[in-house]
Design an enzyme around this catalytic site. Structure first.
Site, PDB file in Angstrom:
ATOM      1  N   ASP A 103     -28.402 -77.063 -46.868  1.00 42.76           N
ATOM      2  CA  ASP A 103     -29.156 -76.752 -48.090  1.00 42.76           C
ATOM      3  C   ASP A 103     -29.244 -78.012 -48.947  1.00 42.76           C
ATOM      4  O   ASP A 103     -28.259 -78.740 -49.090  1.00 42.76           O
ATOM      5  CB  ASP A 103     -28.464 -75.631 -48.873  1.00 42.76           C
ATOM      6  CG  ASP A 103     -29.304 -75.148 -50.031  1.00 42.76           C
ATOM      7  OD1 ASP A 103     -30.166 -74.280 -49.791  1.00 42.76           O
ATOM      8  OD2 ASP A 103     -29.104 -75.636 -51.149  1.00 42.76           O
ATOM      9  N   LEU A 104     -30.441 -78.271 -49.494  1.00 44.56           N
ATOM     10  CA  LEU A 104     -30.636 -79.469 -50.321  1.00 44.56           C
ATOM     11  C   LEU A 104     -30.002 -79.266 -51.695  1.00 44.56           C
ATOM     12  O   LEU A 104     -30.184 -78.212 -52.323  1.00 44.56           O
ATOM     13  CB  LEU A 104     -32.123 -79.773 -50.501  1.00 44.56           C
ATOM     14  CG  LEU A 104     -32.779 -80.657 -49.438  1.00 44.56           C
ATOM     15  CD1 LEU A 104     -32.889 -79.904 -48.126  1.00 44.56           C
ATOM     16  CD2 LEU A 104     -34.148 -81.114 -49.901  1.00 44.56           C
TER      17      LEU A 104
ATOM     18  N   ASP B  87     -35.480 -74.505 -49.253  1.00 52.46           N
ATOM     19  CA  ASP B  87     -34.811 -75.762 -48.901  1.00 52.46           C
ATOM     20  C   ASP B  87     -33.640 -75.520 -47.951  1.00 52.46           C
ATOM     21  O   ASP B  87     -32.694 -76.304 -47.907  1.00 52.46           O
ATOM     22  CB  ASP B  87     -34.338 -76.480 -50.165  1.00 52.46           C
ATOM     23  CG  ASP B  87     -33.375 -75.627 -50.991  1.00 52.46           C
ATOM     24  OD1 ASP B  87     -33.356 -74.407 -50.772  1.00 52.46           O
ATOM     25  OD2 ASP B  87     -32.654 -76.189 -51.828  1.00 52.46           O
TER      26      ASP B  87
END
Length: 367
Positions: free
Chosen positions: A243-244, A286
């Site tokens: 996950d960003l 994301d």
């Protein structure tokens, strides 16, 4: 960044065309193979009928020869039909077998023409030529069939000297050849177009439209296959949930186009790190997931995670902004951490959020 996008598009296009070409070749061959089953049966029955009818309809000097030839051809066709129905691995020989089928039909017609000395018998060869245009979907094998059929016709009529229909049937034969060539290319083009459309629809259903990575559906299919293969071979299967960090802030600050380019850059970096046997997917937003297969060593997953983290240490220029993209990664393996797919994904997701909180805490505590 524009170069990265261009490379992603070109790579996706190349991958699509390679996959398309390979699948079209297989589809054409499979079509010929499936057509061989009814064709050989029908021809076998037809030549059985010829074997009987020749005894009653042909002149005495031709009856035995033509009836035996037709009967022998019927036996060959029935043997081919039985082989095709029972032995699937002959599928790779679809084109040679199709060529053999039409060659046998051509030789029967040519011998009949030669013995009868009646050029009207050329009608049978015309039918063979037309049939080749629809039946054989490989262009080289198609032209080989046409060549042999025309050659057999030339040999058969070489002894005919006084035939007022010669020019008429020669024109009919070559006209049918031209028409067969046109029909062949139209038919093959239609089959290829249909499979291209089917492949495009499949790709839309199994790939993320922005990044070109696999989507959730394709990832889960590959995960099930990997787990089944792991149980058989004894290798482990690993899942990385990525996950960003601060992606929403990037979107709000620089705009959604910037965010899209960041996602494409993440996809490019992930695919550059993992092996060809592994799979990277975008689950949405994301969130990215990586499937690691055939893990032999206990530290195999940790090694991949370290590679991914090193890949994202450098700042990258995105729309004239020097951007440091950070990923929070959670990992889980099977067998070891859990026993089923849902638990595997849930555990990797939980560990990813734990790492995200830990990274945020470290940034907060930093002086």
């Amino acid at each position: 960044m524009e170069k990265v996008i261009e490379l992603n598009e070109k790579s996706g296009e190349k991958e699509f065309h390679l996959e398309h070409n390979q699948r079209v070749r297989m589809a054409l061959r499979n079509t010929v193979w499936s057509s061989l089953k009814p064709v050989t049966i029908v021809l076998g029955l037809l030549y059985c009928f010829f074997s009987v009818s020749h005894i009653f309809l042909l002149p005495l000097d031709m009856r035995l020869t033509m009836s035996s030839l037709a009967g022998g051809s019927a036996v060959i066709f029935f043997c081919l039909a039985v082989s095709i129905l029972r032995v699937n691995y002959f599928e790779k020989l679809a084109y040679p077998i199709a060529f053999l089928v039409l060659l046998l039909a051509s030789l029967n017609s040519a011998i009949h023409l030669f013995l009868s000395a009646d050029i009207v018998q050329s009608t049978n060869l015309i039918l063979v030529i037309f049939g080749a245009g629809f039946f054989i979907l490989s262009t080289p094998w198609f032209f080989a069939t046409i060549f042999v059929t025309l050659l057999s016709w030339f040999v058969a009529v070489s002894n005919l000297t006084d035939q007022h229909l010669f020019i008429h049937f020669a024109f009919a034969l070559f006209s049918s050849t031209l028409a067969s060539v046109v029909f062949h290319f139209i038919h093959v083009r239609d089959v290829i177009d249909n499979h291209r459309l089917r492949l495009q629809l499949e790709r839309l259903a199994t790939h993320d439209s922005l990044t070109g990575l696999a989507n959730r559906r394709k990832f889960l299919e590959h995960l099930q296959l990997a787990i089944a293969n792991g149980k058989r071979t004894g290798f482990k299967v690993g899942v990385l949930y990525c996950d960003l960090n601060n992606f929403k802030i990037m979107n709000d600050t620089y705009g959604h186009e910037f965010g899209d380019e960041v996602l494409m850059l993440v996809a490019d970096r992930l695919t550059s790190v993992i092996r060809e046997t592994d799979l990277a997917a975008r689950f949405g937003g994301d969130e990215f997931v990586v499937l690691l297969t055939n893990i032999k060593e206990p530290a195999g997953i940790d090694t991949v995670v370290s590679k991914i983290q090193r890949e994202f240490l450098e700042h990258k220029d995105v729309r004239c902004h020097q951007t440091l993209i950070q990923l929070s990664i959670g990992q889980a393996e099977l067998p070891g951490d859990c026993e089923d797919i849902d638990e595997l994904l849930h555990l990797a997701d939980e560990r990813m959020y734990e790492n995200k909180k830990k990274m945020k805490q470290e940034m907060t505590d930093a002086p």
